[in-house]
Design a protein around this motif. Structure first.
Motif, PDB file in Angstrom:
ATOM      1  N   ARG A  95      54.724  27.880  39.162  1.00  0.00           N
ATOM      2  CA  ARG A  95      54.098  28.705  40.191  1.00  0.00           C
ATOM      3  C   ARG A  95      52.595  28.559  40.094  1.00  0.00           C
ATOM      4  O   ARG A  95      52.048  28.505  38.994  1.00  0.00           O
ATOM      5  N   VAL A  96      51.946  28.498  41.217  1.00  0.00           N
ATOM      6  CA  VAL A  96      50.478  28.438  41.212  1.00  0.00           C
ATOM      7  C   VAL A  96      49.963  29.830  40.853  1.00  0.00           C
ATOM      8  O   VAL A  96      50.308  30.814  41.501  1.00  0.00           O
ATOM      9  N   ARG A  97      49.216  29.876  39.779  1.00  0.00           N
ATOM     10  CA  ARG A  97      48.639  31.160  39.397  1.00  0.00           C
ATOM     11  C   ARG A  97      47.433  31.406  40.273  1.00  0.00           C
ATOM     12  O   ARG A  97      46.597  30.515  40.441  1.00  0.00           O
ATOM     13  N   LYS A  98      47.339  32.561  40.848  1.00  0.00           N
ATOM     14  CA  LYS A  98      46.296  32.789  41.852  1.00  0.00           C
ATOM     15  C   LYS A  98      45.651  34.164  41.683  1.00  0.00           C
ATOM     16  O   LYS A  98      46.180  35.049  41.011  1.00  0.00           O
ATOM     17  N   ILE A  99      44.491  34.275  42.301  1.00  0.00           N
ATOM     18  CA  ILE A  99      43.755  35.550  42.276  1.00  0.00           C
ATOM     19  C   ILE A  99      43.637  36.016  43.726  1.00  0.00           C
ATOM     20  O   ILE A  99      43.018  35.337  44.558  1.00  0.00           O
ATOM     21  N   GLU A 100      44.263  37.164  44.006  1.00  0.00           N
ATOM     22  CA  GLU A 100      44.179  37.737  45.358  1.00  0.00           C
ATOM     23  C   GLU A 100      42.956  38.650  45.419  1.00  0.00           C
ATOM     24  O   GLU A 100      42.497  39.149  44.394  1.00  0.00           O
ATOM     25  N   GLY A 101      42.477  38.889  46.599  1.00  0.00           N
ATOM     26  CA  GLY A 101      41.340  39.809  46.760  1.00  0.00           C
ATOM     27  C   GLY A 101      40.199  39.455  45.827  1.00  0.00           C
ATOM     28  O   GLY A 101      39.699  40.278  45.066  1.00  0.00           O
ATOM     29  N   TRP A 102      39.809  38.201  45.873  1.00  0.00           N
ATOM     30  CA  TRP A 102      38.880  37.661  44.873  1.00  0.00           C
ATOM     31  C   TRP A 102      37.402  37.943  45.142  1.00  0.00           C
ATOM     32  O   TRP A 102      36.586  37.847  44.242  1.00  0.00           O
ATOM     33  N   GLN A 103      37.049  38.316  46.401  1.00  0.00           N
ATOM     34  CA  GLN A 103      35.618  38.472  46.719  1.00  0.00           C
ATOM     35  C   GLN A 103      34.899  39.487  45.825  1.00  0.00           C
ATOM     36  O   GLN A 103      33.795  39.220  45.352  1.00  0.00           O
ATOM     37  N   PRO A 104      35.505  40.662  45.551  1.00  0.00           N
ATOM     38  CA  PRO A 104      34.804  41.618  44.664  1.00  0.00           C
ATOM     39  C   PRO A 104      34.589  41.045  43.255  1.00  0.00           C
ATOM     40  O   PRO A 104      33.577  41.335  42.621  1.00  0.00           O
ATOM     41  N   TRP A 105      35.550  40.218  42.810  1.00  0.00           N
ATOM     42  CA  TRP A 105      35.395  39.620  41.477  1.00  0.00           C
ATOM     43  C   TRP A 105      34.205  38.648  41.441  1.00  0.00           C
ATOM     44  O   TRP A 105      33.474  38.570  40.459  1.00  0.00           O
ATOM     45  N   LEU A 106      34.038  37.945  42.564  1.00  0.00           N
ATOM     46  CA  LEU A 106      32.907  37.004  42.655  1.00  0.00           C
ATOM     47  C   LEU A 106      31.588  37.750  42.457  1.00  0.00           C
ATOM     48  O   LEU A 106      30.717  37.335  41.700  1.00  0.00           O
ATOM     49  N   GLU A 107      31.490  38.907  43.146  1.00  0.00           N
ATOM     50  CA  GLU A 107      30.258  39.702  43.034  1.00  0.00           C
ATOM     51  C   GLU A 107      30.112  40.273  41.620  1.00  0.00           C
ATOM     52  O   GLU A 107      29.016  40.320  41.077  1.00  0.00           O
ATOM     53  N   ARG A 108      31.245  40.690  41.062  1.00  0.00           N
ATOM     54  CA  ARG A 108      31.191  41.299  39.720  1.00  0.00           C
ATOM     55  C   ARG A 108      30.719  40.268  38.677  1.00  0.00           C
ATOM     56  O   ARG A 108      29.882  40.557  37.833  1.00  0.00           O
ATOM     57  N   ILE A 109      31.287  39.062  38.764  1.00  0.00           N
ATOM     58  CA  ILE A 109      30.900  38.016  37.794  1.00  0.00           C
ATOM     59  C   ILE A 109      29.412  37.713  37.935  1.00  0.00           C
ATOM     60  O   ILE A 109      28.679  37.596  36.955  1.00  0.00           O
ATOM     61  N   SER A 110      28.990  37.619  39.175  1.00  0.00           N
ATOM     62  CA  SER A 110      27.574  37.322  39.430  1.00  0.00           C
ATOM     63  C   SER A 110      26.684  38.413  38.848  1.00  0.00           C
ATOM     64  O   SER A 110      25.634  38.138  38.262  1.00  0.00           O
ATOM     65  N   ALA A 111      27.148  39.677  38.984  1.00  0.00           N
ATOM     66  CA  ALA A 111      26.360  40.805  38.481  1.00  0.00           C
ATOM     67  C   ALA A 111      26.367  40.856  36.953  1.00  0.00           C
ATOM     68  O   ALA A 111      25.397  41.297  36.327  1.00  0.00           O
ATOM     69  N   LEU A 112      27.454  40.387  36.351  1.00  0.00           N
ATOM     70  CA  LEU A 112      27.557  40.440  34.882  1.00  0.00           C
ATOM     71  C   LEU A 112      26.604  39.461  34.202  1.00  0.00           C
ATOM     72  O   LEU A 112      26.133  39.695  33.094  1.00  0.00           O
ATOM     73  N   GLN A 113      26.342  38.352  34.844  1.00  0.00           N
ATOM     74  CA  GLN A 113      25.480  37.318  34.220  1.00  0.00           C
ATOM     75  C   GLN A 113      24.376  36.906  35.199  1.00  0.00           C
ATOM     76  O   GLN A 113      24.302  35.757  35.614  1.00  0.00           O
ATOM     77  N   PRO A 114      23.534  37.845  35.577  1.00  0.00           N
ATOM     78  CA  PRO A 114      22.570  37.515  36.641  1.00  0.00           C
ATOM     79  C   PRO A 114      21.527  36.465  36.227  1.00  0.00           C
ATOM     80  O   PRO A 114      20.997  35.769  37.061  1.00  0.00           O
ATOM     81  N   HIS A 115      21.246  36.360  34.922  1.00  0.00           N
ATOM     82  CA  HIS A 115      20.154  35.465  34.494  1.00  0.00           C
ATOM     83  C   HIS A 115      20.636  34.095  34.063  1.00  0.00           C
ATOM     84  O   HIS A 115      19.888  33.135  34.104  1.00  0.00           O
ATOM     85  N   ASP A 116      21.890  34.033  33.608  1.00  0.00           N
ATOM     86  CA  ASP A 116      22.360  32.785  33.011  1.00  0.00           C
ATOM     87  C   ASP A 116      23.007  31.832  34.012  1.00  0.00           C
ATOM     88  O   ASP A 116      23.131  30.648  33.739  1.00  0.00           O
TER      89      ASP A 116
END
Lengths: 419, 235
Positions: A95-116
């Protein structure tokens, strides 16, 4: 302008007077500084090239859904009278492992590592069979927004035919090796079939050549929507790809993200431990070379200055008889060490700069691809020059301490008796 | 000759010196004398009589094992090296058998070196006076020459000017003409005598040359580390 300080005046005059010895000392320091800067720049360059070879074609950090672990039924609280059915359930790993509703995660990851972070993209990845007439090859499918994904792998710069940016639905971009193996050119159509059994037909819009075998020979790049359709994952994605400012910080960043995200996070460093171990050994060798070079330079200066002090024994004694203090004599010779080191470091830096510029401009042509690349992968940094100059100055000063101490201990009585 | 009546500039009281070692060597014993400002004193004696040891003690280059030495009324026995160096720089001038001029500096710069050691701009203040001294000894044309561009006599005359640069109270000379031929020796000694007499400076000169000693104000004779005689002469 006349120098008023006694110690500086004597130091400078003696160096100017003993021109041969002074030039020899400056030459030794200059050679050491050149060698230190050259070695550190070259080794750094080799390391950067090697790391780039690995990391240019992959995200530095990959974020994926957690692998589903097989569930042990009798551990479940409601497993008491459960009936176990045996059937044709697809294997978990198919089965293809997938992430649904991924847009908030994109923002969260970006916010977690804003400098690196230097690039962050959602990715859709899977496996396909690409076919042209009777030729069928397995390849990795990547669904991308080309303008965004290009920050992860630079395909635009490496296009050899067609286009990449502005990729439309029903179009694909593949590597030169894959195109050659399939015998296709820009404008030809190929079919793609995913593991989920979905088949589509795409037109080759562009062909690239990065120089990385796995990218050039096994990657099919299509627009996001087409990849989602092929893998049958709807609007979901299969993960995120990150590029970070410092490739060697990738594992630290991955570790931090691992703590804060409910996903599997991997850095390029985990998959390349052997290479990293080699790089560490290379860095160790470089440090050893730098250490011995610095020590040689220091010892050479010390030897030359001891000779100088021995030659000046009587003058030093008379100066002390006239009222020069041990501190003043000490300053004369430490100043000489500092002056020799400064001049040698300046000369060595200039020589290193010229040498590295010249070597950096030399090119070699790859016999297989015909591409031109630098013969010497050199990375000139302020840090390397700072290191070379700092070590030379420190070695020069340290080396001058013993002769200076000897000079300061000269007993004028012995000089007078010696006459 | 007029006998000076000022208080002594240098006074030694029962000074002795023993060099330590497996077998300690006594170089001086019970030396007592004083020197007044403007006196030109010769210290004579055979080799090993203790002349150089005495000069080292007077020049604060060494400390006596016993007794005391006073400079301008101040006890200077056993000073810290830095303090002794400061006193040598400010109060004393040295002339050696060999000139020991610094080869990297001009004649003028060599003469100004003791002033420069002070590090207080004294070399700038004293330059005019030093240039006048060069004129006095006829070396003005050679002010900017390096030592190796001067003759032996000129080098020693520059060394004498160097001893005078700081306008010291006492000049200590160790065989100042010992390295010169007789003509140059006479010239250099005459110059030393004249300049110090004009400036009323005290000179203590170690020599083995009895004829030269006879031209001073006073001759102190050492024998086996003891004062054998202290005789006033005509100068």
């Amino acid at each position: 302008m006349a120098i008023r300080s006694f110690a500086l005046a004597v130091a400078v005059r003696q160096l100017a007077h003993n021109r041969g010895q002074t030039l020899l000392s400056i030459g030794v320091v200059a050679m050491s500084v050149t060698l230190i800067i050259f070695t550190s720049s070259l080794i750094r360059g080799v390391q950067v090239r090697l790391v780039n070879t690995i990391t240019d074609s992959i995200p530095h950090v990959r974020i994926m859904p957690l692998e589903r672990q097989p569930e042990v039924l009798w551990d479940r609280a409601d497993a008491g009278d459960a009936v176990v059915r045996v059937g044709t359930v697809p294997k978990l790993e198919q089965r293809v492992r997938k992430i649904e509703g991924w847009q908030p995660w994109l923002e969260r990851i970006s916010a977690l590592q804003p400098h690196d972070l230097t690039a962050l993209t959602a990715s859709i990845e899977g496996t396909v069979v690409i076919a042209r007439e009777s030729k069928r090859l397995s390849a990795r499918l990547v669904g991308v927004v080309p303008e965004v994904y290009n920050r992860i792998i630079d395909l635009q710069q490496n296009l050899v035919a067609g286009r990449y940016f502005g990729l439309n639905g029903g179009e694909a971009v593949i590597g030169l090796k894959l195109a050659t193996d399939l015998g296709v050119r820009v404008g030809n159509r190929v079919s793609l079939r995913s593991e989920e059994g979905i088949t589509t037909s795409v037109t080759i819009a562009g062909i690239y050549e990065t120089g990385f075998g796995s990218v050039d020979g096994g990657l099919v790049v299509v627009p996001v929507r087409d990849a989602q359709s092929l893998l049958g994952i709807g609007n979901a994605i299969t993960g995120f790809g990150l590029k970070v400012r410092d490739v060697f910080a990738a594992e630290r960043i991955a570790g931090e993200l691992r703590q804060q995200l409910p996903f599997k996070v991997e850095s390029w460093m985990q998959d390349n431990e052997r290479t990293l171990s080699g790089l560490r050994a290379q860095s160790g060798s470089s440090q050893m070379i730098i250490f011995f070079t610095t020590a040689s330079s220091g010892l050479a200066i010390a030897a030359l200055m001891v000779m100088s002090v021995t030659g000046k024994y009587r003058e030093i004694g008379i100066l002390k008889a006239m009222g020069a203090t041990a501190g003043q004599i000490l300053r004369v010779f430490t100043l000489q060490g500092a002056i020799l080191s400064l001049l040698g470091a300046a000369l060595g830096s200039g020589a290193a700069f010229a040498l590295l510029r010249w070597l950096g401009g030399l090119q070699t042509i790859s016999p297989t691809t015909g591409r031109a690349s630098e013969l010497f992968p050199i990375v000139m940094t302020f840090g390397n020059f700072f290191l070379g100059n700092g070590l030379a100055l420190a070695a020069g000063l340290a080396a001058s301490l013993y002769p200076a101490w000897r000079a300061s201990r000269v007993n004028p009585i012995e000089v007078i008796r010696g006459q | 000759m007029s006998v000076p009546t000022d208080p002594p500039i240098l006074a030694l009281e029962n000074v002795g010196k023993v060099y330590p070692g497996a077998v300690p060597t006594r170089a001086l014993e019970g030396v007592t004398f004083s020197v007044r400002a403007g006196e030109f004193v010769a210290i004579v004696g055979a080799s090993g009589s203790g002349k150089t040891t005495l000069l080292n003690l007077l020049g604060l280059l060494d400390s006596p094992s016993e007794g005391r030495i006073a400079l301008d009324g101040r006890d200077v026995t056993g000073l810290w090296p830095a303090e002794a160096a400061r006193l040598r720089r400010d109060r004393m001038g040295f002339i050696f058998q060999f000139h020991y001029l610094l080869p990297e500096f001009s004649a003028l710069e060599n003469v100004l070196m003791p002033c420069r050691l002070a590090g207080d701009g004294r070399d700038l203040r004293e330059e005019g006076r030093v240039r006048a001294l060069f004129a006095r000894v006829g070396l003005t044309p050679k002010l900017d020459r390096r030592p190796d561009q001067l003759s032996g006599g000129e080098q020693q005359r520059v060394a004498i000017l160097r001893a005078l640069a700081n306008d010291p109270r006492v000049i200590l000379a160790d065989e100042p003409t010992g390295n010169l031929d007789s003509r140059n020796a006479a010239e250099v000694f005459g110059l030393l005598r004249e300049i110090t007499r004009e400036a009323q400076r005290t000179v203590i000169m170690v020599t083995h040359d009895r004829d030269l000693a006879a031209k001073t104000d006073r001759v102190i004779t050492l024998r086996d580390g003891r004062m054998e005689s202290d005789t006033a002469v005509g100068g």
